[in-house]
Design an enzyme around this catalytic site. Structure first.
Site, PDB file in Angstrom:
ATOM      1  N   HIS A 151       0.807  -1.215   0.000  1.00  0.00           N
ATOM      2  CA  HIS A 151       0.000   0.000   0.000  1.00  0.00           C
ATOM      3  C   HIS A 151       0.845   1.272   0.000  1.00  0.00           C
ATOM      4  O   HIS A 151       0.354   2.360  -0.312  1.00  0.00           O
ATOM      5  CB  HIS A 151      -0.985   0.003   1.186  1.00  0.00           C
ATOM      6  CG  HIS A 151      -0.374   0.313   2.518  1.00  0.00           C
ATOM      7  ND1 HIS A 151       0.021  -0.669   3.413  1.00  0.00           N
ATOM      8  CD2 HIS A 151      -0.078   1.484   3.118  1.00  0.00           C
ATOM      9  CE1 HIS A 151       0.513  -0.098   4.501  1.00  0.00           C
ATOM     10  NE2 HIS A 151       0.462   1.209   4.345  1.00  0.00           N
ATOM     11  N   ASP A 205       0.040  -7.640   1.311  1.00  0.00           N
ATOM     12  CA  ASP A 205       0.426  -6.230   1.440  1.00  0.00           C
ATOM     13  C   ASP A 205       1.942  -6.062   1.456  1.00  0.00           C
ATOM     14  O   ASP A 205       2.487  -5.252   2.190  1.00  0.00           O
ATOM     15  CB  ASP A 205      -0.191  -5.605   2.700  1.00  0.00           C
ATOM     16  CG  ASP A 205      -0.038  -4.081   2.718  1.00  0.00           C
ATOM     17  OD1 ASP A 205      -0.065  -3.479   1.633  1.00  0.00           O
ATOM     18  OD2 ASP A 205       0.139  -3.514   3.810  1.00  0.00           O
ATOM     19  N   SER A 242       4.953   2.384   7.998  1.00  0.00           N
ATOM     20  CA  SER A 242       4.595   1.201   7.209  1.00  0.00           C
ATOM     21  C   SER A 242       5.743   0.804   6.285  1.00  0.00           C
ATOM     22  O   SER A 242       6.296   1.635   5.566  1.00  0.00           O
ATOM     23  CB  SER A 242       3.343   1.480   6.374  1.00  0.00           C
ATOM     24  OG  SER A 242       2.204   1.526   7.189  1.00  0.00           O
TER      25      SER A 242
END
Length: 389
Positions: free
Chosen positions: A137, A167, A243
């Site tokens: 993402h 992901d 992230s």
């Protein structure tokens, strides 16, 4: 004769007196010399005392000053030594070892106004030739991806492969001899272990930020957009931009890849999540070799169902993929798959968990409820057609 004697006596007396006079005169001559000597001695002593006192004062002053300087110098030296020799703790060591291998990632996209920033995140260099793993993402929908190293150098990256379900994505920059992070073994992680997160929260401004906490839970099953993630839960702060960064143990080994997306709906303080590195390793290998992750699949699309009385539960088949193992085995739309490989299936997540234990080409026994009765079939697993979000 008396007169002679008298004179003799007189002479003797005179000689005696003369002797006394002579002695007296001798004393008179000697006394001034003695007094002068005495004063000389006293003067010498006074001069010596004054000189000695001044010299002593000077020496004492110099000694005290020297001692003061030595004391201050000693203290400064001790302070500097103490500071230089202060032992490093686990967080210091991990930050120094892993920090250089954590990068910043900028996602650039195109709109009516031209190139714009679409977001930022972090990544981990796992190969010295420029290969970096991050969250999918973080780079999703990017027209260009830029990587900023801890040294400050910026490179444009190319996409090697991505997997929306996990992901995860692998990108590459044109650089060599880069610092790399050591990937650990997440199966050995225990609740209460130290957890150290490294990344770029809120963008480049806070690049290389280090937060620390503990492992709050292991083997958490988190669901997001139809996917199941096996994650490590930690109370180390994980913020936007973290992230794709590293979650490390106290030995400086990466045990997870931080993801703010997972568990974001909970929106709870002190609850961060990282994809376990053991799960990530296989995905990284697949992305490096094939540019995608090859997963086994039955070849059906559908949803979980349950009868009103709860007696029938399973995966309801809406569609069968032509040419798939399910199609060859005779599976039809409206069938309800209740068991796969002797494990009960009540949802897509149950089905995915069973299939993840197999590889493409395996045949698995399945129980299907059809028109009020249960039938058994064997389905050969084929490659899943990934639907990327």
């Amino acid at each position: 004769m008396d007169e002679f004697k008298s004179n003799e006596v007189k002479d003797v007396r005179w000689e005696s007196i003369g002797s006394e006079d002579a002695n007296i005169k001798f004393r008179k001559n000697k006394r001034p010399i003695s007094i002068r000597g005495f004063f000389k001695v006293v003067a010498f002593i006074l001069i010596a005392a004054i000189t000695g006192g001044l010299s002593g004062a000077y020496v004492i002053k110099k000694y005290n000053k020297s001692n003061t300087n030595n004391y201050q110098s000693s203290n400064l030296s001790q302070n500097n030594t103490s500071s230089a020799e202060s032992p490093k703790n686990a967080i210091n060591k991990v930050a120094e070892a892993v920090g250089p291998a954590v990068v910043g990632i900028n996602n650039k996209g195109e709109d009516f106004w031209g190139t714009v920033n679409k977001g930022s995140g972090s990544g981990i260099i796992f190969d010295p030739n420029g290969y970096i793993v991050t969250n999918y993402h973080v780079i999703q929908g990017a027209s260009k991806v830029y990587v900023k190293l801890s040294s400050g150098k910026v490179f444009e990256a190319k996409l090697i492969g991505y997997d929306a379900r996990s992901d995860l994505a692998v990108i590459k920059i044109n650089a060599n001899n880069l610092p790399t992070a050591k990937l650990g073994d997440s199966s050995k992680v225990r609740v209460g272990d130290m957890a150290i997160a490294i990344g770029n929260p809120l963008g480049e401004e806070f690049a290389g930020s280090v937060t620390a906490g503990i492992v709050s839970a292991v083997n958490r099953k988190m669901q997001y957009e139809g996917s199941i993630y096996n994650v490590i839960q930690t109370d180390a702060a994980i913020n936007p931009g973290n992230s794709g960064g590293a979650l490390c143990n106290e030995n400086g080994e990466v045990i997870g890849i931080n993801s703010l997306k997972i568990g974001s709906e909970a929106n709870a303080e002190g609850m961060g999540f990282a994809i376990t590195i053991n799960e990530a390793k296989g995905i990284i290998d697949s992305l490096m070799n094939y540019g995608k992750v090859k997963r086994p699949a039955l070849g059906v699309l559908g949803q979980s169902v349950s009868s009103r009385d709860g007696k029938i539960q399973g995966f309801y088949v809406n569609e069968v993929v032509p040419g798939s193992g399910a199609a060859i085995a005779g599976v039809k739309p409206t069938d309800i798959i209740t068991e796969v490989d002797n494990a009960k299936v009540t949802s897509f997540e149950d089905l995915a968990a069973v299939l993840d234990k197999h590889k493409i080409g395996d045949s698995v026994p399945c129980k299907i409820w059809r028109d009020g009765s249960t039938i058994q079939v064997k389905i050969k697993l084929s490659e899943m057609k990934e639907t990327n979000k």
